[in-house]
Design a protein around this motif. Structure first.
Motif, PDB file in Angstrom:
ATOM      1  N   GLY A  36       0.790  -1.230   0.000  1.00 29.25           N
ATOM      2  CA  GLY A  36       0.000   0.000   0.000  1.00 29.25           C
ATOM      3  C   GLY A  36       0.818   1.275   0.000  1.00 29.25           C
ATOM      4  O   GLY A  36       0.447   2.260  -0.611  1.00 29.25           O
ATOM      5  N   SER A  37       1.954   1.287   0.700  1.00 32.40           N
ATOM      6  CA  SER A  37       2.809   2.477   0.740  1.00 32.40           C
ATOM      7  C   SER A  37       4.243   2.074   1.043  1.00 32.40           C
ATOM      8  O   SER A  37       4.512   0.957   1.505  1.00 32.40           O
ATOM      9  CB  SER A  37       2.312   3.460   1.809  1.00 32.40           C
ATOM     10  OG  SER A  37       2.432   2.888   3.101  1.00 32.40           O
ATOM     11  N   GLY A  38       5.141   2.985   0.759  1.00 29.35           N
ATOM     12  CA  GLY A  38       6.548   2.713   1.028  1.00 29.35           C
ATOM     13  C   GLY A  38       6.901   3.041   2.471  1.00 29.35           C
ATOM     14  O   GLY A  38       6.026   3.087   3.335  1.00 29.35           O
ATOM     15  N   VAL A  39       8.181   3.276   2.702  1.00 33.77           N
ATOM     16  CA  VAL A  39       8.648   3.627   4.042  1.00 33.77           C
ATOM     17  C   VAL A  39       9.498   4.887   3.925  1.00 33.77           C
ATOM     18  O   VAL A  39       9.791   5.368   2.830  1.00 33.77           O
ATOM     19  CB  VAL A  39       9.467   2.478   4.671  1.00 33.77           C
ATOM     20  CG1 VAL A  39       8.604   1.259   4.873  1.00 33.77           C
ATOM     21  CG2 VAL A  39      10.682   2.136   3.810  1.00 33.77           C
ATOM     22  N   LYS A  40       9.891   5.448   5.034  1.00 31.00           N
ATOM     23  CA  LYS A  40      10.668   6.676   5.041  1.00 31.00           C
ATOM     24  C   LYS A  40      11.949   6.512   4.216  1.00 31.00           C
ATOM     25  O   LYS A  40      12.750   5.617   4.459  1.00 31.00           O
ATOM     26  CB  LYS A  40      11.020   7.060   6.475  1.00 31.00           C
ATOM     27  CG  LYS A  40      11.702   8.412   6.587  1.00 31.00           C
ATOM     28  CD  LYS A  40      11.943   8.784   8.041  1.00 31.00           C
ATOM     29  CE  LYS A  40      12.598  10.157   8.145  1.00 31.00           C
ATOM     30  NZ  LYS A  40      12.830  10.553   9.563  1.00 31.00           N
ATOM     31  N   GLY A  41      12.114   7.385   3.211  1.00 29.65           N
ATOM     32  CA  GLY A  41      13.303   7.365   2.383  1.00 29.65           C
ATOM     33  C   GLY A  41      13.289   6.332   1.274  1.00 29.65           C
ATOM     34  O   GLY A  41      14.283   6.160   0.562  1.00 29.65           O
TER      35      GLY A  41
END
Length: 220
Positions: A36-41
């Motif tokens: 659903g979404s990535g992560v920080k950076g």
């Protein structure tokens, strides 16, 4: 950190899914939809490609701890992935292996032992969805606590990370009622199962005429 909805149209796996179907999606795109979404950076496509690469090298020995080694992948997303893999495996296994759903299933699975002239003590090893992983003869001979040691019963279950076991033995005499020794052995195995975190689902006594279930009789 980009989610699927923030990606350019050409990069949106979800839109490609609805437009072209599952078979048109690459592995990393399926992973992206799952996350659903990535992560920080690290945006979702980059993260998904890293996970795909990791799968290619580690899928057969995949576990949560290994998955968490992917830089930036937290416990929540790692849990989503590992649970999706396990759920898929269970549904695939369901069409390939035997599922134990009742004491009658156990009785039918052990039909080869109904007419034996000696007592066979057998353990059935199950996964979390009650699929039969394997069955093993633990002892042959008159049942007693010395002969049926928890170590011999649970060693394979620990090795294969089984979720539960069922034990069973035949009565060549044709008598289905459990003896005091049968009851004592069951209690000992139940205590060991609790310590090990492996559930003892049932102890079945069987003859060529029928079977007796400790679980159904409220003795387990």
């Amino acid at each position: 950190m980009k989610s699927i909805t923030q990606l350019q149209t050409i990069d949106k796996p979800r839109e490609r899914l609805f437009k072209y179907g599952l078979s048109a999606l690459k592995n990393y795109e399926l992973i992206a939809i799952l996350l659903g979404s990535g992560v920080k950076g690290k945006d979702i496509i980059k993260l998904s490609r890293e996970i795909e690469s990791f799968f290619n090298s580690n899928f057969e020995t995949m576990d949560l701890e290994k998955l968490l080694k992917i830089h930036g992948l937290g416990r929540a997303k790692a849990s989503q992935i590992i649970c999706a893999i396990e759920l898929s495996r269970r549904y695939l296994i369901d069409t390939q292996t035997y599922k134990i759903s009742s004491s009658k299933d156990v009785y039918e699975e052990l039909s080869d032992y109904k007419n034996r002239q000696q007592e066979y003590f057998i353990a059935l090893y199950l996964d979390g969805a009650n699929h039969l992983i394997d069955k093993k003869v633990i002892t042959i001979g008159t049942l007693n606590q010395t002969l049926v040691h928890p170590r011999e019963v649970f060693a394979y279950a620990i090795e294969k990370r089984c979720a539960s076991i069922i034990v069973a033995h035949n009565h060549p005499s044709g008598i289905l009622s459990p003896s005091n020794e049968d009851i004592n052995v069951t209690k000992r195995l139940k205590e060991s199962a609790k310590i090990l975190g492996i559930e003892l689902l049932d102890h079945i006594i069987f003859t060529k005429e029928g079977f007796y279930s400790f679980q159904e009789e409220g003795l387990l």
